[in-house]
Write a protein that holds these residues in place. Structure first.
Motif, mmCIF file in Angstrom:
data_model
loop_
_atom_site.group_PDB
_atom_site.id
_atom_site.type_symbol
_atom_site.label_atom_id
_atom_site.label_comp_id
_atom_site.label_asym_id
_atom_site.label_seq_id
_atom_site.Cartn_x
_atom_site.Cartn_y
_atom_site.Cartn_z
ATOM 1 N N MET A 1 0.839 -1.193 0.000
ATOM 2 C CA MET A 1 0.000 0.000 0.000
ATOM 3 C C MET A 1 0.880 1.252 0.000
ATOM 4 N N MET A 2 0.482 2.217 -0.793
ATOM 5 C CA MET A 2 1.281 3.428 -0.905
ATOM 6 C C MET A 2 1.213 4.253 0.390
ATOM 7 N N VAL A 3 2.340 4.689 0.882
ATOM 8 C CA VAL A 3 2.347 5.575 2.045
ATOM 9 C C VAL A 3 2.708 6.966 1.565
ATOM 10 N N THR A 4 1.850 7.923 1.794
ATOM 11 C CA THR A 4 2.114 9.255 1.264
ATOM 12 C C THR A 4 2.851 10.118 2.286
ATOM 13 N N ALA A 5 3.442 11.171 1.788
ATOM 14 C CA ALA A 5 4.280 12.006 2.643
ATOM 15 C C ALA A 5 3.503 12.566 3.817
ATOM 16 N N THR A 6 2.315 13.096 3.561
ATOM 17 C CA THR A 6 1.603 13.802 4.619
ATOM 18 C C THR A 6 1.307 12.896 5.799
ATOM 19 N N ALA A 7 0.697 11.744 5.484
ATOM 20 C CA ALA A 7 0.280 10.887 6.581
ATOM 21 C C ALA A 7 1.487 10.258 7.269
ATOM 22 N N SER A 8 2.538 9.953 6.506
ATOM 23 C CA SER A 8 3.672 9.297 7.133
ATOM 24 C C SER A 8 4.364 10.233 8.110
ATOM 25 N N GLN A 9 4.161 11.544 7.945
ATOM 26 C CA GLN A 9 4.793 12.471 8.872
ATOM 27 C C GLN A 9 4.274 12.291 10.285
ATOM 28 N N GLY A 10 3.076 11.679 10.401
ATOM 29 C CA GLY A 10 2.507 11.478 11.713
ATOM 30 C C GLY A 10 3.388 10.624 12.600
ATOM 31 N N GLY A 11 4.199 9.738 11.975
ATOM 32 C CA GLY A 11 5.039 8.847 12.753
ATOM 33 C C GLY A 11 6.211 9.574 13.391
ATOM 34 N N LEU A 12 6.625 10.702 12.839
ATOM 35 C CA LEU A 12 7.755 11.440 13.389
ATOM 36 C C LEU A 12 7.259 12.347 14.497
ATOM 37 N N LYS A 13 8.172 12.700 15.407
ATOM 38 C CA LYS A 13 7.784 13.643 16.454
ATOM 39 C C LYS A 13 7.843 15.043 15.868
ATOM 40 N N ALA A 398 -5.818 32.491 18.789
ATOM 41 C CA ALA A 398 -5.051 33.021 19.931
ATOM 42 C C ALA A 398 -4.091 34.126 19.519
ATOM 43 N N ASP A 399 -3.753 34.972 20.482
ATOM 44 C CA ASP A 399 -2.677 35.950 20.270
ATOM 45 C C ASP A 399 -1.351 35.198 20.245
ATOM 46 N N GLY A 400 -0.486 35.532 19.303
ATOM 47 C CA GLY A 400 0.849 34.938 19.273
ATOM 48 C C GLY A 400 0.860 33.558 18.625
ATOM 49 N N THR A 401 1.944 32.841 18.905
ATOM 50 C CA THR A 401 2.166 31.542 18.241
ATOM 51 C C THR A 401 1.899 30.401 19.220
ATOM 52 N N THR A 402 1.193 29.395 18.725
ATOM 53 C CA THR A 402 0.918 28.192 19.528
ATOM 54 C C THR A 402 1.636 27.021 18.894
ATOM 55 N N GLN A 403 2.217 26.195 19.754
ATOM 56 C CA GLN A 403 2.862 24.969 19.272
ATOM 57 C C GLN A 403 1.969 23.800 19.686
ATOM 58 N N VAL A 404 1.368 23.136 18.685
ATOM 59 C CA VAL A 404 0.458 22.018 18.978
ATOM 60 C C VAL A 404 1.191 20.699 18.750
ATOM 61 N N SER A 405 1.396 19.945 19.827
ATOM 62 C CA SER A 405 2.007 18.617 19.723
ATOM 63 C C SER A 405 0.911 17.554 19.803
ATOM 64 N N GLY A 406 1.324 16.305 19.638
ATOM 65 C CA GLY A 406 0.324 15.217 19.644
ATOM 66 C C GLY A 406 -0.234 14.996 18.252
ATOM 67 N N LEU A 407 0.608 15.224 17.235
ATOM 68 C CA LEU A 407 0.108 15.123 15.853
ATOM 69 C C LEU A 407 -0.194 13.693 15.442
ATOM 70 N N GLU A 408 0.343 12.721 16.205
ATOM 71 C CA GLU A 408 0.010 11.328 15.861
ATOM 72 C C GLU A 408 -1.494 11.122 15.998
ATOM 73 N N HIS A 409 -2.139 11.903 16.848
ATOM 74 C CA HIS A 409 -3.602 11.824 16.956
ATOM 75 C C HIS A 409 -4.259 12.597 15.816
ATOM 76 N N LEU A 410 -3.810 13.831 15.613
ATOM 77 C CA LEU A 410 -4.424 14.694 14.593
ATOM 78 C C LEU A 410 -4.372 14.041 13.211
#
Ligand code: UD1
Length: 433
Positions: A1-13, A398-410
């Protein structure tokens, strides 16, 4: 099965870095429904002919389900947006634990494996962060259809008793309208001998989508979308070409809330408005104007006022939009009461929203949200799929920059999220942590 760039990025931190306070404009495109596509994929186990699905979202969960089906002997061929699944020679009826454990919906394959092969052994899905999530209704229904089901050492073994070639049609009344139980039993019933009825069935659009696919494959299912589903069992099903998955109502709802939280006019398409009635009503109640046509919805938010929400089975307000809606209410005028009635532990986004300046009090499974004029950017982590979506929405406002982690869920549920948001003017970057 083809693994595409976008979704495979979920595996990286990695994390999303989002500059807030930017207005959005334009059109946001909704992908195919994750929760539908996952279950439609397992329906391909019911026939030895190819089942071709289109409008399949590019998500890590879809890749996970593809891997599970491949382990069972299914040929899985992905081209952009579509999947061809051929289960001609199944080599196993035991989805591997390490794959099932990450993907609850794969448990629902027990119904189609049992219907097709007469036996299945599927690991129990573990509890998850949002609640215990039992599968007793699935098991009770399979037993009613004549299967012998045992749970031992974390494995559910289901088999036809000696001499029986097919499951038997049965009348089943679910204790609660579980989406997964309804889907599992529907897939088991289509190849059963005789007629089955499932009462107190889940009415979610994804159940209707499954019934439509099964009917395209030669099944005889009626009543899906209502409380009683009737299935006349048939001896075999055939393949199906170019079956299109419904648009993802949860992704669409999230995008409408992205417009509302940034007070931006946006168009969201494609949408089936009837799949979102309770959500559209709440958006109107809190001050958004909606223009609905046959393809999509244009949302024009006004001043956002607080409204109360109770999550319920469809057609009530979906639990999967509770966290995103709470992010919106965190910026509303007034106090809203948000009651989570489906899962016992689905308030983990509250602490993260508080880190961004939200004023929320929790009483049991209810959040009492006092809107604040501005949220402020902070490092936050989404603890589950929809909590992560709530973080992204809060960050956009929000005001300013937010860093959202937990992308393996997103990345399990939102295909190309940063590209889709950037296309309408947001400033979202995926960066290595
Ligand atoms: C599906 C969705 C999920 C959504 C949920 C509720 C998929 C792949 N996932 O999950 O995104 O949040 O519906 O809309 O479609 N229950 C029991 N006994 C059972 C089964 C369920 O008590 O045997 C309870 C659960 O604890 C929960 C409620 O029923 O409180 C809803 O669960 P269910 O509809 O089964 O959710 P899923 O199908 O797992």
């Amino acid at each position: 099965m083809m693994v595409t760039a976008t979704a495979s990025q979920g595996g990286l931190k990695s994390h999303l870095s989002i500059d807030g306070g930017v207005g959005l404009s334009g059109v946001m495109t909704v992908s195919g429904a994750k929760n539908s596509a996952l279950v439609l994929m397992t329906a391909a186990l019911l026939t030895n002919e190819p089942v071709e699905l289109c409008n399949v979202p590019d998500l890590t969960d879809i890749q996970g389900m593809g891997a599970i089906l491949e382990a069972l002997g299914v040929s899985v061929v992905r081209s952009p947006n579509s999947l061809k699944l051929t289960a001609t020679h199944l080599k196993s009826s035991e989805p591997p634990y390490e794959l099932v454990n990450c993907l609850r919906a794969s448990f629902f394959s027990i119904g189609s494996l049992l219907g097709r092969l007469g036996h299945a052994r599927v690991p129990l899905p573990g509890g998850c962060r949002i609640g215990a999530r039992p599968v007793v209704e699935h098991i009770r229904g399979l037993k009613a259809m004549g299967a012998v089901v045992n749970v031992n050492h974390g494995l559910v073994t289901a088999a036809l008793p000696g001499g029986l070639k097919r499951l038997k049609g049965a009348s089943i009344v679910l204790d609660c309208p579980s989406v997964g139980a309804t889907e599992t039993l529907l897939m088991a019933a289509v190849l059963a001998d005789g007629t089955s009825t499932i009462e107190n069935a889940a009415k979610e659009p994804e159940v209707q989508d499954l019934a439509n696919l099964l009917n395209c494959m030669g099944a005889k299912v009626s009543g899906a979308g209502g409380p009683v589903i009737t299935v006349e069992g048939v001896e075999r099903l055939h393949g199906c070409s170019a079956y299109s998955v419904i648009p993802d109502r949860i992704e669409a709802g999230t995008f409408l809330m992205a417009a509302a939280i940034t007070r931006s006019t946006l168009r969201v398409e494609p949408v089936v408005p009837e799949h979102l009635n309770s959500v559209l009503q709440k958006l109107r109640d809190c001050g958004c104007q909606l223009e609905i046509d046959s393809v999509g919805i244009t949302i024009r938010p006004g001043e956002i006022k607080a409204v109360d929400v109770i999550t319920q089975p469809f057609p009530g307000f979906p639990t999967d939009l509770q966290a995103p809606f709470m992010a919106l209410m965190a910026t509303a005028q007034g106090t809203s009461v948000i009651a989570e009635k489906i899962y016992e532990n689905r308030m983990q986004h509250v602490a993260e929203l508080q880190r961004m300046g939200a004023s929320i009090r929790i009483e049991g499974s209810t959040g009492i949200v006092e809107g604040v004029p501005r949220l402020s950017g902070a490092p936050v982590t989404g603890s589950d799929l929809r909590a992560s979506a709530a973080m992204v929405l809060a960050a956009l406002a929000a005001d300013g920059t937010t860093q959202v982690s937990g992308l393996e869920h997103l990345d399990r549920g939102y295909a190309d999220i940063e590209a889709k948001l950037n296309q309408v003017g947001a400033s979202v970057r995926r960066q290595q942590s």
